[in-house]
Structures are given as C-alpha cells and as structure tokens.
Design a protein around this motif. Structure first.
Motif, mmCIF file in Angstrom:
data_model
loop_
_atom_site.group_PDB
_atom_site.id
_atom_site.type_symbol
_atom_site.label_atom_id
_atom_site.label_comp_id
_atom_site.label_asym_id
_atom_site.label_seq_id
_atom_site.Cartn_x
_atom_site.Cartn_y
_atom_site.Cartn_z
ATOM 1 N N ILE A 23 -4.817 5.431 -10.427
ATOM 2 C CA ILE A 23 -3.520 5.582 -11.002
ATOM 3 C C ILE A 23 -3.264 4.835 -12.478
ATOM 4 N N GLU A 24 -2.370 5.526 -13.105
ATOM 5 C CA GLU A 24 -2.003 5.060 -14.551
ATOM 6 C C GLU A 24 -0.341 4.465 -14.261
ATOM 7 N N PHE A 40 -0.205 -1.503 1.225
ATOM 8 C CA PHE A 40 -1.449 -1.904 0.707
ATOM 9 C C PHE A 40 -1.512 -3.407 0.634
ATOM 10 N N GLN A 41 -2.984 -3.754 0.752
ATOM 11 C CA GLN A 41 -3.112 -5.067 0.612
ATOM 12 C C GLN A 41 -3.611 -5.239 -1.046
ATOM 13 N N THR A 42 -2.908 -5.956 -1.630
ATOM 14 C CA THR A 42 -3.317 -6.084 -3.221
ATOM 15 C C THR A 42 -4.197 -7.239 -3.571
ATOM 16 N N VAL A 43 -5.231 -7.074 -4.055
ATOM 17 C CA VAL A 43 -6.254 -8.121 -4.446
ATOM 18 C C VAL A 43 -6.526 -8.152 -5.790
ATOM 19 N N LYS A 61 -5.944 0.126 3.325
ATOM 20 C CA LYS A 61 -5.327 0.273 2.283
ATOM 21 C C LYS A 61 -5.554 -0.792 1.473
ATOM 22 N N ILE A 62 -6.354 -0.715 0.271
ATOM 23 C CA ILE A 62 -6.664 -1.840 -0.647
ATOM 24 C C ILE A 62 -6.366 -1.598 -2.063
ATOM 25 N N ALA A 63 -5.633 -2.242 -2.771
ATOM 26 C CA ALA A 63 -5.460 -1.966 -4.195
ATOM 27 C C ALA A 63 -6.126 -3.110 -4.918
ATOM 28 N N LEU A 64 -7.223 -2.795 -5.751
ATOM 29 C CA LEU A 64 -7.820 -3.740 -6.712
ATOM 30 C C LEU A 64 -7.307 -4.068 -7.994
#
Length: 77
Positions: A23-24, A40-43, A61-64
């Motif tokens: 996503i932007e 989400f887990q944010t890493v 649910k992971i956001a890199l």
C-alpha cells in the motif's frame, strides 16, 4: 520520500511486486499505528538491527518496513 510503483521499481524488486501486497500512504508513522491497531505485527528491517530476521515474526498479519540504505529507519518509524 519513497519511490512510486513503476517499471524501475518492479525490476529492482525482481518480481516480488506480483507476490506481496503493498500500500502507499502519506504518513508512515500514522499508517503503522493503524496497522498495529488492526492486529498487524509491525517489523522494521535495518541492516544494523540486533535480532535475526527469522526469529522476528509471529502470527500471520505482518507489516514490514524497510530502512533506507545508509540512513536506516527514521526516528518515528
């Protein structure tokens, strides 16, 4: 300050754009907060990070967030 999705970006990603949702957003810090609230887990990935990548993920649910070369991640990120 990040590049928009384009042919150059797609070539640099070596085909990953077709396999990973992206996503932007206008404000990354705010967007990460909203993702965290949505479960989400944010890493944040940074070459100077102390943890190994394989041990950093938990859940589905992971956001890199990728740091810039040299400067890494911004303070708020």
């Amino acid at each position: 300050h990040s590049p928009h999705e384009s042919g150059v970006l797609a070539k640099s990603a070596s085909g990953a754009l077709e396999h990973i949702d992206q996503i932007e957003v206008k404000n990354l810090a705010d967007a990460l907060g909203q993702l965290h609230e949505a479960g989400f887990q944010t890493v944040g990935l940074d070459s100077d990070g102390p943890a190994e990548l394989e041990t950093s993920f938990a859940g589905e649910k992971i956001a890199l967030v990728l740091g810039a070369e040299g400067k890494g991640l911004r303070q708020k990120t």
